[in-house]
Design an enzyme around this catalytic site. Structure first.
Site, mmCIF file in Angstrom:
data_model
loop_
_atom_site.group_PDB
_atom_site.id
_atom_site.type_symbol
_atom_site.label_atom_id
_atom_site.label_comp_id
_atom_site.label_asym_id
_atom_site.label_seq_id
_atom_site.Cartn_x
_atom_site.Cartn_y
_atom_site.Cartn_z
ATOM 1 N N ARG A 223 103.809 49.626 -29.027
ATOM 2 C CA ARG A 223 103.478 50.276 -27.206
ATOM 3 C C ARG A 223 101.698 50.534 -27.125
ATOM 4 O O ARG A 223 101.511 51.406 -26.403
ATOM 5 C CB ARG A 223 103.665 52.273 -27.926
ATOM 6 C CG ARG A 223 105.375 52.495 -27.974
ATOM 7 C CD ARG A 223 106.047 52.350 -27.109
ATOM 8 N NE ARG A 223 107.305 52.916 -27.387
ATOM 9 C CZ ARG A 223 108.888 52.128 -26.739
ATOM 10 N NH1 ARG A 223 108.662 51.143 -26.413
ATOM 11 N NH2 ARG A 223 109.497 52.846 -27.096
ATOM 12 N N ASN B 105 107.325 44.609 -23.449
ATOM 13 C CA ASN B 105 107.020 45.642 -23.048
ATOM 14 C C ASN B 105 106.480 46.680 -23.435
ATOM 15 O O ASN B 105 107.007 47.954 -23.723
ATOM 16 C CB ASN B 105 108.420 46.550 -22.369
ATOM 17 C CG ASN B 105 109.621 47.045 -24.396
ATOM 18 O OD1 ASN B 105 108.282 45.977 -25.564
ATOM 19 N ND2 ASN B 105 110.286 47.720 -24.311
ATOM 20 N N HIS C 251 117.927 40.881 -26.042
ATOM 21 C CA HIS C 251 118.704 42.210 -25.998
ATOM 22 C C HIS C 251 119.944 41.608 -24.934
ATOM 23 O O HIS C 251 119.723 41.452 -23.373
ATOM 24 C CB HIS C 251 118.316 43.482 -25.164
ATOM 25 C CG HIS C 251 118.338 44.567 -24.742
ATOM 26 N ND1 HIS C 251 118.197 45.349 -25.569
ATOM 27 C CD2 HIS C 251 120.061 45.315 -24.371
ATOM 28 C CE1 HIS C 251 118.661 46.570 -25.112
ATOM 29 N NE2 HIS C 251 119.962 46.268 -24.288
ATOM 30 N N HIS D 75 119.437 42.704 -32.059
ATOM 31 C CA HIS D 75 119.770 44.258 -32.652
ATOM 32 C C HIS D 75 122.077 44.197 -32.282
ATOM 33 O O HIS D 75 122.542 44.997 -31.474
ATOM 34 C CB HIS D 75 119.715 45.274 -31.946
ATOM 35 C CG HIS D 75 118.808 45.132 -30.683
ATOM 36 N ND1 HIS D 75 120.106 44.383 -29.753
ATOM 37 C CD2 HIS D 75 117.820 45.824 -29.544
ATOM 38 C CE1 HIS D 75 119.571 45.167 -28.766
ATOM 39 N NE2 HIS D 75 117.857 45.129 -28.468
ATOM 40 N N ASP E 107 113.580 47.758 -34.403
ATOM 41 C CA ASP E 107 113.300 47.616 -33.392
ATOM 42 C C ASP E 107 112.680 49.303 -33.362
ATOM 43 O O ASP E 107 112.856 49.907 -32.543
ATOM 44 C CB ASP E 107 114.826 48.470 -32.633
ATOM 45 C CG ASP E 107 114.693 48.251 -31.396
ATOM 46 O OD1 ASP E 107 113.686 47.455 -30.653
ATOM 47 O OD2 ASP E 107 116.299 48.126 -30.935
ATOM 48 N N HIS F 247 109.155 57.612 -29.652
ATOM 49 C CA HIS F 247 108.629 58.421 -28.404
ATOM 50 C C HIS F 247 108.292 59.600 -28.578
ATOM 51 O O HIS F 247 108.205 60.292 -30.008
ATOM 52 C CB HIS F 247 109.713 58.466 -27.933
ATOM 53 C CG HIS F 247 110.317 57.353 -26.511
ATOM 54 N ND1 HIS F 247 109.940 56.741 -26.508
ATOM 55 C CD2 HIS F 247 111.458 56.094 -27.388
ATOM 56 C CE1 HIS F 247 110.588 55.741 -25.711
ATOM 57 N NE2 HIS F 247 111.487 55.673 -26.644
#
Length: 444
Positions: free
Chosen positions: A65, A95, A180, A234, A305, A309
């Protein structure tokens, strides 16, 4: 008399050829000798009697992040969490708030590691429909572990969902691409069947088995057509894991600790938004299939993963709640608990969490406890029992979906390129993490 910078003395070493009681000598950040070094001199000695010395464990799937919201996660916090959890390297996804999709942003991210990363870090670059012409160049940049393709919903422009664009990505370069794998068209069509305020368990019903399986079938057809190696991240369904056995010529796969340790729909009912992730936690049939695939060698590596948040965003009602769970700090204790319970051998854990990621991504000097390799070690006490607690989590978001779980087996020391970086739950010294080198990347 032989002299070393560091000697790990008296531990049970998990070597590529078996587990043996041995000493390990380190010079200049690399393994210099393995054997009986009782008469050797060393600037520093780590006494490892009663402990197991593993090659440094790697989490190949994290979202640090950064750049992003420092109240949720940063590179210093996320890599410190990795050290405390027994990891010596992590591979960071693209990302972020400024997605890593071009050379400028890759350079920024690489520069942001210096003096801030506590463990070694590999970097993904993200594929978009607009950067396809640059992907062959980007994947060869120093410290790039792979191109990451979001074939199912993601943030910003990091979505490549149609076959024509996916094939164009595959024809742009030669290294293994990480995917993904969920089918975006099915996801969007099924979204109409659900509405806000429904139970959190609805998440696993919306992103159903066919969403993942259809995505993987499409990707395997394109991989075969183009000859481009694929890595399915995943992998979460029994159907995919069985199907992928017929594609070992072009495909490797990852399973997450969550898909081995959490079961739906119970996890959603117990944890609410703190169980919401993509692909979703699934029912017992798929958990059993994941363990069977670990046992028969279908699975190449295990990741967390790690995708933190804020609590506020996780506690929103479904589907407004953010998808993603913390995991970089808890991955190793959870998997060690499976070792001590007899579900997994220690040698297989090392294969999945050190040798496997190094092999799949081509990490230089990582993945083996052998002379000439980086002096990365995860030292564990298989008898130590400890409860995972929210207050132990150093990511600023401050929570883990595994709070309250007692694990038998715990990392007690982490050594990164010959420097003792964590010992007895204390991070030591200053951030010494460096970018990981990869065989096919420049500078590898």
């Amino acid at each position: 008399m032989a002299t070393y910078d560091l000697v790990l003395r008296g531990g049970e070493c998990v070597l590529p050829w078996g587990i043996e009681a041995a000493d390990v000598g380190v010079r200049a950040g690399r393994i210099a000798a393995i054997g009986d070094l009782r008469h050797a001199a060393a600037a520093e000695v780590l006494h490892c009697a009663g402990l197991h010395v593993l090659p440094g464990l790697i989490d190949p799937h994290v979202h640090l992040r950064d750049p992003g919201d420092p109240a949720v996660e940063t590179i210093p916090d996320g890599t410190k969490a990795a050290l405390l959890g027994g990891l010596t390297a992590v591979f960071d996804m693209p990302n972020t708030a400024r997605s890593t999709v071009d050379l400028e942003r890759l350079d920024e991210k690489r520069a942001g590691l210096e003096g801030r990363a506590w463990c070694d870090v590999g970097l993904y670059v993200g594929a978009t429909k607009s950067n396809i012409p640059e992907l062959a160049m980007l994947e060869l940049q120093p410290n790039v572990c792979a191109v990451k393709v979001f074939a199912g919903s993601s943030t910003g422009d990091l979505l490549v969902e149609d076959d024509a664009s996916l094939e164009a990505v595959m024809r742009a370069g030669r290294r293994r691409i990480a995917y993904h794998s969920e089918d975006e068209y099915r996801l969007q069509e099924r979204r109409k069947l659900f509405h806000g305020g429904m139970p959190y368990r609805t998440h696993m019903e919306w992103r159903d088995v066919e969403c993942a399986f259809l995505g993987t079938r499409r990707l395997m057809a394109l991989a075969r057509r183009t000859g481009r190696p694929a890595h399915i991240l995943h992998t979460s369904t029994a159907e995919e894991l069985e199907y992928l056995k017929d594609f070992r010529d072009v495909a490797t796969c990852e399973v997450l600790v969550n898909h081995l340790c959490q079961v739906g729909p119970e996890a959603y009912d117990r944890l609410g938004g703190y169980a919401v992730m993509n692909p979703p936690i699934r029912d017992q049939r798929h958990v059993d299939a994941a363990w069977a695939a670990v046992a028969d060698g279908t699975v190449d590596c295990i990741g967390s993963d790690h995708a933190p948040h804020s609590r506020a965003n996780k506690e929103k009602p479904w589907p407004e709640c953010s998808a993603g769970l913390t995991g970089v700090q808890t991955l190793v204790p959870l998997m060690l608990d499976h070792v001590t319970s007899g579900r997994l051998s220690l040698a297989r854990l090392v294969d999945l969490m050190s040798a496997g990621p190094a092999r799949v991504y081509g990490a230089v000097g990582k993945g083996r406890l052998a002379a000439g390799y980086d002096a990365d070690f995860t030292v564990v006490d298989l008898r130590r029992q400890r409860m995972i607690e929210d207050r132990w989590i150093v990511s600023p978001c401050g929570w883990t979906p595994f709070a309250g779980q007692v694990c038998t087996g715990w990392p007690v020391m982490t050594v990164v390129r010959g420097h003792v970086a964590m010992r007895d739950d204390e991070v030591l010294g200053t951030p010494r993490g460096a970018p990981v080198r990869f065989l096919e990347a420049r500078g590898g």
